[in-house]
Design a protein around this motif. Structure first.
Motif, PDB file in Angstrom:
ATOM      1  N   CYS A 143     -42.094  19.425  38.593  1.00  0.00           N
ATOM      2  CA  CYS A 143     -42.509  18.427  37.608  1.00  0.00           C
ATOM      3  C   CYS A 143     -43.823  18.930  37.030  1.00  0.00           C
ATOM      4  O   CYS A 143     -44.871  18.795  37.660  1.00  0.00           O
ATOM      5  CB  CYS A 143     -42.681  17.053  38.240  1.00  0.00           C
ATOM      6  N   THR A 145     -45.801  18.182  34.423  1.00  0.00           N
ATOM      7  CA  THR A 145     -46.869  17.358  33.861  1.00  0.00           C
ATOM      8  C   THR A 145     -46.784  15.930  34.372  1.00  0.00           C
ATOM      9  O   THR A 145     -45.707  15.443  34.737  1.00  0.00           O
ATOM     10  CB  THR A 145     -46.792  17.317  32.318  1.00  0.00           C
ATOM     11  N   GLY A 147     -46.956  13.373  32.619  1.00  0.00           N
ATOM     12  CA  GLY A 147     -46.106  12.610  31.689  1.00  0.00           C
ATOM     13  C   GLY A 147     -44.641  12.619  32.063  1.00  0.00           C
ATOM     14  O   GLY A 147     -43.888  11.747  31.615  1.00  0.00           O
ATOM     15  N   GLN A 148     -44.208  13.570  32.886  1.00  0.00           N
ATOM     16  CA  GLN A 148     -42.818  13.622  33.350  1.00  0.00           C
ATOM     17  C   GLN A 148     -42.637  12.993  34.725  1.00  0.00           C
ATOM     18  O   GLN A 148     -41.515  12.882  35.214  1.00  0.00           O
ATOM     19  CB  GLN A 148     -42.356  15.084  33.419  1.00  0.00           C
ATOM     20  N   HIS A 150     -42.398  10.667  38.041  1.00  0.00           N
ATOM     21  CA  HIS A 150     -42.068   9.365  38.608  1.00  0.00           C
ATOM     22  C   HIS A 150     -43.098   9.090  39.697  1.00  0.00           C
ATOM     23  O   HIS A 150     -43.134   9.769  40.724  1.00  0.00           O
ATOM     24  CB  HIS A 150     -40.653   9.368  39.170  1.00  0.00           C
ATOM     25  N   ARG A 171     -51.222   5.787  35.828  1.00  0.00           N
ATOM     26  CA  ARG A 171     -49.985   5.018  35.660  1.00  0.00           C
ATOM     27  C   ARG A 171     -49.540   5.003  34.203  1.00  0.00           C
ATOM     28  O   ARG A 171     -48.354   5.167  33.907  1.00  0.00           O
ATOM     29  CB  ARG A 171     -50.179   3.585  36.162  1.00  0.00           C
ATOM     30  N   ALA A 174     -48.076   8.394  33.331  1.00  0.00           N
ATOM     31  CA  ALA A 174     -46.855   8.796  34.023  1.00  0.00           C
ATOM     32  C   ALA A 174     -45.608   8.281  33.311  1.00  0.00           C
ATOM     33  O   ALA A 174     -45.658   7.358  32.486  1.00  0.00           O
ATOM     34  CB  ALA A 174     -46.885   8.288  35.463  1.00  0.00           C
ATOM     35  N   ARG A 175     -44.491   8.863  33.686  1.00  0.00           N
ATOM     36  CA  ARG A 175     -43.214   8.463  33.071  1.00  0.00           C
ATOM     37  C   ARG A 175     -42.832   7.046  33.452  1.00  0.00           C
ATOM     38  O   ARG A 175     -42.420   6.245  32.621  1.00  0.00           O
ATOM     39  CB  ARG A 175     -42.119   9.443  33.505  1.00  0.00           C
ATOM     40  N   ASP A 176     -42.920   6.729  34.742  1.00  0.00           N
ATOM     41  CA  ASP A 176     -42.688   5.360  35.209  1.00  0.00           C
ATOM     42  C   ASP A 176     -43.325   5.189  36.569  1.00  0.00           C
ATOM     43  O   ASP A 176     -43.801   6.146  37.177  1.00  0.00           O
ATOM     44  CB  ASP A 176     -41.192   4.996  35.239  1.00  0.00           C
ATOM     45  N   THR A 177     -43.354   3.937  37.057  1.00  0.00           N
ATOM     46  CA  THR A 177     -44.035   3.623  38.313  1.00  0.00           C
ATOM     47  C   THR A 177     -43.147   2.772  39.198  1.00  0.00           C
ATOM     48  O   THR A 177     -42.565   1.785  38.743  1.00  0.00           O
ATOM     49  CB  THR A 177     -45.356   2.877  38.047  1.00  0.00           C
ATOM     50  N   ASP A 195     -42.005  12.181  42.375  1.00  0.00           N
ATOM     51  CA  ASP A 195     -42.898  13.282  42.034  1.00  0.00           C
ATOM     52  C   ASP A 195     -44.325  13.080  42.510  1.00  0.00           C
ATOM     53  O   ASP A 195     -45.024  14.061  42.789  1.00  0.00           O
ATOM     54  CB  ASP A 195     -42.923  13.482  40.508  1.00  0.00           C
TER      55      ASP A 195
END
Length: 254
Positions: A143, A145, A147-148, A150, A171, A174-177, A195
């Protein structure tokens, strides 16, 4: 650290699981500790079972446990025990808690186990060796970055106001949390399903076992300044499946 220590860690996990399972989704006594966190008779039974084994098999080693404190904590070798990491999940009947077992040598985690006694999942990590899940090697995933990524954390209540502000920056990036999970999240990082985990306010017994597991699977664990985790670490923890994420997260946390 040797193969006998690894076999002993497995015996400790077996004993803790045998003590915990009869209480899961059954009646048990519970009370609040001084910090208002819950403790149940299952927590105490599991730690007591592990301590009995250590007293017999490793009388000269130190022991630090969440429920019964420290014996010989200045020893060169110290076993660190969290009988139920995620007691709130245990109380709610959610099988995502775990028993944590670590061995420190001169303050450095060299062996770690996460044992989920209901799903019968066991992660084992040994410094310099591949991490296993139920005997099979596992690896983290790439992973590149934040930004990608999880991201997971146990909950907002574990952060201070300042550390929450810093965490929020990650947060948002990030892509999601994913919320909740305690030690189980770190097993998911090691197995390549998450990740990134970021937490504050952890105690030694909350993170010591996780370091060899995440790093033996190809990931990295550091504090919020990028430093190596050890017995005196403050409890601000980053676990990244891809080591490249550590520098990025440290920069965002500021």
């Amino acid at each position: 650290m040797n193969d006998l220590d690894l076999a002993l860690a497995e015996r400790l996990a077996d004993a803790a699981g045998a003590a915990i399972r009869p209480f899961f989704r059954k009646p048990f006594t519970m009370e609040a500790k001084a910090d208002l966190s819950p403790v149940t008779e299952a927590d105490r039974a599991a730690e007591a079972a592990m301590r009995r084994i250590l007293e017999q098999d490793r009388p000269d080693d130190g022991v630090i446990g969440e429920e019964y404190g420290a014996d010989r904590p200045d020893a060169a070798r110290v076993w660190v025990l969290d009988p139920i990491d995620g007691t709130r999940s245990f109380v709610a009947g959610r099988p995502i808690f775990g028993t944590l077992i670590a061995l420190l040598e001169e303050g450095t985690p060299v062996l770690g186990a996460i044992d989920q006694p209901i799903g019968r999942e066991r992660w084992l990590g040994v410094r310099g060796q591949p991490t296993t899940l139920n005997g099979a090697p596992v690896t983290t995933r790439s992973c590149a970055t934040v930004g990608q990524a999880h991201l997971a954390t146990t909950g907002p209540g574990y952060f201070t106001s300042n550390s929450w502000t810093a965490f929020e920056r990650v947060r948002v990036a990030a892509r999601d949390t994913l919320w909740g999970g305690d030690c189980y999240n770190y097993g998911l990082v090691a197995a390549g399903h998450l990740d990134l985990v970021i937490e504050d306010g952890l105690k030694l017994y909350d993170f010591a076992a996780l370091v060899p597991i995440v790093e033996g699977a190809g990931g990295r664990m550091r504090d919020w300044q990028g430093g190596v985790l050890h017995a005196a670490s403050a409890g601000q923890v980053i676990a990244a499946g891809d080591p490249a994420l550590i520098e990025q997260v440290v920069a965002i946390l500021g």
